[in-house]
Design an enzyme around this catalytic site. Structure first.
Site, PDB file in Angstrom:
ATOM      1  N   ASP A 109      63.250  35.057  32.407  1.00  0.00           N
ATOM      2  CA  ASP A 109      63.907  33.928  31.746  1.00  0.00           C
ATOM      3  C   ASP A 109      65.294  34.224  31.194  1.00  0.00           C
ATOM      4  O   ASP A 109      65.931  33.345  30.649  1.00  0.00           O
ATOM      5  CB  ASP A 109      63.024  33.380  30.618  1.00  0.00           C
ATOM      6  CG  ASP A 109      62.724  34.432  29.558  1.00  0.00           C
ATOM      7  OD1 ASP A 109      63.220  35.553  29.686  1.00  0.00           O
ATOM      8  OD2 ASP A 109      61.980  34.118  28.611  1.00  0.00           O
TER       9      ASP A 109
ATOM     10  N   ARG B  27      63.725  30.496  23.304  1.00  0.00           N
ATOM     11  CA  ARG B  27      63.876  29.820  24.596  1.00  0.00           C
ATOM     12  C   ARG B  27      64.278  28.369  24.423  1.00  0.00           C
ATOM     13  O   ARG B  27      64.416  27.868  23.307  1.00  0.00           O
ATOM     14  CB  ARG B  27      62.535  29.932  25.334  1.00  0.00           C
ATOM     15  CG  ARG B  27      62.265  31.333  25.884  1.00  0.00           C
ATOM     16  CD  ARG B  27      62.765  31.423  27.285  1.00  0.00           C
ATOM     17  NE  ARG B  27      62.126  30.386  28.069  1.00  0.00           N
ATOM     18  CZ  ARG B  27      60.950  30.497  28.661  1.00  0.00           C
ATOM     19  NH1 ARG B  27      60.304  31.644  28.609  1.00  0.00           N
ATOM     20  NH2 ARG B  27      60.424  29.497  29.330  1.00  0.00           N
TER      21      ARG B  27
ATOM     22  N   TYR C  47      57.209  39.339  23.603  1.00  0.00           N
ATOM     23  CA  TYR C  47      56.770  40.464  24.432  1.00  0.00           C
ATOM     24  C   TYR C  47      56.140  41.493  23.506  1.00  0.00           C
ATOM     25  O   TYR C  47      56.761  41.878  22.512  1.00  0.00           O
ATOM     26  CB  TYR C  47      57.976  41.166  25.061  1.00  0.00           C
ATOM     27  CG  TYR C  47      58.577  40.482  26.258  1.00  0.00           C
ATOM     28  CD1 TYR C  47      57.945  40.530  27.496  1.00  0.00           C
ATOM     29  CD2 TYR C  47      59.801  39.838  26.172  1.00  0.00           C
ATOM     30  CE1 TYR C  47      58.522  39.927  28.602  1.00  0.00           C
ATOM     31  CE2 TYR C  47      60.381  39.242  27.277  1.00  0.00           C
ATOM     32  CZ  TYR C  47      59.742  39.290  28.487  1.00  0.00           C
ATOM     33  OH  TYR C  47      60.303  38.697  29.579  1.00  0.00           O
TER      34      TYR C  47
ATOM     35  N   PRO D 127      60.714  44.496  31.356  1.00  0.00           N
ATOM     36  CA  PRO D 127      61.487  43.287  31.061  1.00  0.00           C
ATOM     37  C   PRO D 127      62.349  43.416  29.806  1.00  0.00           C
ATOM     38  O   PRO D 127      63.080  42.494  29.470  1.00  0.00           O
ATOM     39  CB  PRO D 127      60.395  42.246  30.822  1.00  0.00           C
ATOM     40  CG  PRO D 127      59.245  43.031  30.285  1.00  0.00           C
ATOM     41  CD  PRO D 127      59.320  44.389  30.920  1.00  0.00           C
TER      42      PRO D 127
END
Ligand code: FAD
Length: 629
Positions: free
Chosen positions: A50, A261, A269, A347
């Site tokens: 993302d 987001r 995470y 990530p």
């Protein structure tokens, strides 16, 4: 029923994730004959990667795609660090710094938006250029001709791929959206059809478990780590003050990364360290990881702040990280791999989608050049040279970051732990790399760093630094990057100083006249019969004060159109401009010529006087094919 006749295509792309759709977009915009197939019946609906880095936003802009990304995505401007409190009662903020530490970035922030939305931007753009992803469809075999003559020929289709077009296949997606990346064999049979495709080039953009990579026998260097990450997308209720900033939390109860987001959504995470079992092959059993467990670790890491999840997560996953790079990125320069098929990593630094799209961005124009007969096939070798080095650097950075992120923070009971200075220091010192802005391609056939001193601020091998300049004819300000669009053409930028000055006038006139001659690179490397600016765009930037400048001052050889003559002065609204020569380190008294590759990277610099000595022909002659007279 007899099988359908074989089909022929210039480029077949297998996989329509970020790497595949970027290739589809770049080639369809360029008018190249390309097909894209994917085994998924539909695009990614939620989750996965993302984060879009500043350099990737610039790349989006160069394809005319940044506006939608910026409208729909969330922007991350700040990065906060939390560490254990001295009193042992949870965590507190240690510092807050700018999220992007690359001073020349045009966009000084990152954008977050879910992968499906990002893919949709490309899918719509491809559609506008007549290209649809064919799905669900999987390759069954791939074969590259062993005939040297065929491999050398520009006309041949030496890669044979058998495709199976599935009718009603569905992915065996787990309810949590954790795709196993496999077609359910029970639905694969009825009504599917086979097609034999002969391609000039094939790109495997089919993800970390790449079928293409395996079928081509390309091995991976590196190893599967035992780092297991749990990821949850949700709209939490919290009093955590940095919930809308990227935040790294090191706590005595675990580590957590917060990614704000679009909308009110937040991605969390967490690294799972306890209670994981490995089978005899060392494969970790992920079934022990549940979204509840991921949320629980996040809650514990954020104490004493409140973190509640009133609704089930919108998406969650758990995955084991491999830190690996493919040994080769191509076979016989006819079949290539890009994206996760070439490199996988954690990530944490938010690189996956960016690295993948930028692989394709790097390769697309090279394929277009070779397919059109503009450049020698040797140009294609620079893809692996440039992108494999980048991938190795990325894995090395990821290893350092993983060690510091997984390590417990220094605290009264843990003097050996990771210090805040170490963690923040690594993230900030690598800001050029992680933002993508500082990525520098090494010297090669196309990257000639011999005359760097003429333009110290435009580092050869790095992307062209943004600056505002003014179009002379109508005083309209332009961001120079918006003139360096991804249209597969070279941009040759002539910084001519002030042509009203006597010395400049003579030099610039000589250059302008030379460019009109048959022997100049413009004529020599532009196919006969093609438009004059089919291969090269000439841009001229003077240093004349805007009120004194006339586009007619620029020699016609350097001004293919009035719209391509600019000057470096403050714009009429006085908001920007007038700093290009200074920032680029170009002396207005002597000027310079800067060559920008079709993907926006500076590849060659020379003096204006060098033009009439044939330096540009020498540079382009190493890989471009001269037109037969
Ligand atoms: P992918 O996005 O994997 O795309 C590959 C495409 O190829 C897919 O559309 C797939 O359907 C198709 N394909 C695969 N095999 C075949 C075949 N045999 N035939 C035809 N088509 C095929 N990154 C993060 O930064 N943060 C995250 O939280 C995160 N979570 C992830 C969760 C999951 C479950 C997965 C799989 C990846 C995650 N990633 C995450 C990684 C990130 O999604 C990738 O780095 C990025 O998508 C890479 O892009 P790509 O195009 O190379 O590969």
């Amino acid at each position: 029923m007899s099988p359908p006749p074989p089909s022929y295509v210039d480029v077949l792309v297998i996989g329509a994730g970020p790497a595949g759709v970027m290739m589809g977009t770049a080639l369809s915009h360029a008018g190249i004959n390309v097909r894209v197939v994917d085994k998924r019946p539909a695009k990614v609906m939620a989750g996965q990667a993302d984060g879009i880095q500043p350099r990737t936003i610039e790349v989006f802009q160069s394809y005319g795609l940044a506006q939608r990304l910026l409208e729909r995505g969330n922007q991350m401007h700040s990065l906060a660090f939390y560490n254990p409190r001295r009193d042992g009662k949870g965590v507190e903020r240690t510092s807050r710094v700018p999220d992007v530490t690359a001073p020349t970035a045009r966009y000084r922030f990152e954008v977050t938006l879910h992968q499906g939305e990002i893919e949709a931007i490309f899918l719509d753009s491809m559609r506008a250029h007549g290209l649809e992803v064919e799905r669900p469809c999987v390759p069954e075999s791939i074969e590259i001709s062993g005939d040297e003559k065929e491999l050398q020929s520009r006309e041949s289709y030496p890669v044979k791929v058998v495709l199976r077009h599935l009718v009603d296949a569905t992915l065996d997606a787990a309810p949590n959206g954790m795709h196993t990346n496999a077609i359910d064999p029970s639905v694969e049979s009825s009504g599917s059809t086979l097609e034999t495709v002969y391609a000039k080039y094939v790109l495997g953009a089919d993800g970390a478990h790449s079928w293409v990579r395996n079928a081509l026998g390309i091995s991976l260097d590196g190893e599967q780590t035992d780092h297991v990450w749990g990821v949850v997308d949700s709209v939490p209720v919290t009093d955590f003050p940095d919930i809308r900033n990227r935040t790294a939390i090191h706590s005595d109860n675990g580590s957590c990364m917060i990614i704000p987001r679009e909308g009110d959504k937040v991605r969390l995470y967490v690294q799972i360290t306890d209670g994981l079992q490995a089978d005899d092959h060392g494969r970790i059993d992920r079934s022990a990881v549940t979204p509840e467990r991921v949320m629980e670790i996040a809650k514990r890491s954020m104490r004493p702040y409140k973190l509640e999840f009133p609704d089930p997560p919108e998406w969650w996953t758990c995955y084991v990280i491999g830190q690996r790079v493919a040994k080769n990125f191509s076979v016989k320069d006819r079949a290539f791999i890009a994206g996760d098929a070439c490199h996988t990593h954690s990530p944490k630094a938010g690189q996956g989608m960016n690295a993948s799209m930028n692989d394709s961005h790097n390769l697309a124009w090279k394929l277009a050049h070779v397919l059109r007969g503009w450049a020698s096939p040797d140009l294609l070798k620079t893809y692996e040279l440039e992108r494999r080095k980048y991938a190795r650097d990325l894995i090395n950075f990821d290893k350092k970051l993983a060690d510091l992120f997984s390590g417990k923070a220094v605290s009264p009971g843990n003097a050996e732990g990771v210090t805040h200075q170490e963690f923040q220091g690594l993230l900030q010192s690598m800001g050029g790399f992680t933002s993508g802005i500082g990525i520098q391609y090494i010297p090669s056939l196309i990257t000639d760093a011999t005359s760097q001193s003429l333009a110290e601020g435009l580092v050869i091998g790095q992307r062209f630094v943004p600056q505002e300049i003014i179009r002379i004819a109508d005083s309209r300000p332009f961001e120079i990057q918006d003139l360096l669009v991804s249209d597969t053409k070279w941009k040759v930028v002539f910084f001519v100083g002030d042509p009203k000055e006597v010395r400049e006038y003579a030099v610039v006139t000589a250059v302008g006249e030379y460019l009109q001659e048959e022997k100049s690179f413009l004529r020599r490397f532009t196919p006969k019969g093609a438009a004059k600016d089919a291969v090269f765009t000439i841009l001229t930037v003077s240093s004349t004060a805007k009120d004194d400048a006339d586009y007619t001052d620029i020699h016609p050889g350097l001004r293919t159109h009035w719209s391509r003559a600019f000057t470096d002065d403050i714009a009429i609204d006085e908001k920007a401009g007038g700093t290009a020569y200074r920032v680029y380190g170009i002396d207005p008294a002597s000027g310079a010529v800067v060559v920008c590759r079709p993907d926006g990277y500076v590849s060659f610099v020379c003096a204006l006087e060098d033009v009439t000595k044939g330096r540009l022909e020498e540079y382009f002659g190493k890989f471009m094919i001269a037109t037969k007279v």
